[in-house]
Scaffold this motif. Structure first.
Motif, PDB file in Angstrom:
ATOM      1  N   PRO A  52       1.156  -8.917   2.296  1.00 23.20           N
ATOM      2  CA  PRO A  52       0.424  -8.954   1.022  1.00 23.20           C
ATOM      3  C   PRO A  52       0.697 -10.211   0.202  1.00 23.20           C
ATOM      4  CG  PRO A  52       2.357  -7.601   0.778  1.00 23.20           C
ATOM      5  CD  PRO A  52       2.349  -8.077   2.215  1.00 23.20           C
ATOM      6  N   THR A  81      -4.321  -2.146   7.106  1.00 22.53           N
ATOM      7  CA  THR A  81      -3.393  -1.816   6.034  1.00 22.53           C
ATOM      8  C   THR A  81      -4.132  -1.977   4.709  1.00 22.53           C
ATOM      9  OG1 THR A  81      -1.530  -2.676   7.310  1.00 22.53           O
ATOM     10  CG2 THR A  81      -1.192  -2.368   4.942  1.00 22.53           C
ATOM     11  N   TYR A 116      -3.511  -2.146   0.646  1.00 23.94           N
ATOM     12  CA  TYR A 116      -2.363  -2.389  -0.229  1.00 23.94           C
ATOM     13  C   TYR A 116      -2.444  -1.668  -1.573  1.00 23.94           C
ATOM     14  CZ  TYR A 116      -0.853  -5.739   3.248  1.00 23.94           C
ATOM     15  OH  TYR A 116      -0.443  -6.313   4.430  1.00 23.94           O
TER      16      TYR A 116
END
Length: 122
Positions: free
Chosen positions: A104, A57, A59
């Protein structure tokens, strides 16, 4: 307690590249690893996450297309490859590990390395 050690930081010119390493004392089969960075006076920012399954992932938009995350399971090491570096990328870069899914939010990670300084300057 899980230990993480970052390395590979340094001084690089704008447009240059660096590859950071995060070596973990435990197996990457059990830990999600996320790279963060923190510049002076700014909040800690999540960059990229690598889950136990190997999915990634990214961010912030600023990292897309320039930063990639990868791992060597045999070495219990996660890498952050950074290309086309800019002065605004200057920060202390940290890796963090947890049992859970990618997140995050720094407060959701219990295990952190000591950080490695990246300075982008001519």
């Amino acid at each position: 307690q899980l230990q993480l050690v970052e390395s590979g930081g340094g001084l690089v010119q704008p447009g240059g590249s660096l590859k950071l390493q995060c070596t973990v004392s435990g197996s990457l089969d059990y830990y999600t690893i996320t790279w963060f960075r923190q510049a002076p006076g700014k909040e800690r920012e999540a960059l990229l996450c690598l889950s136990t399954s190997g999915s990634t992932t990214t961010y912030p938009d600023s990292a897309k297309g320039r930063f990639t995350i990868s791992r060597d399971r045999n070495k219990n090491t996660v890498y952050l490859a950074m290309n086309n570096l800019k002065p605004e990328d200057s920060a202390v870069y940290y890796c963090a590990a947890d049992w859970k899914y990618c997140s995050p939010y720094p407060h959701e990670y219990d295990n952190w390395g000591q950080g490695t300084q990246v300075t982008v300057s001519s």
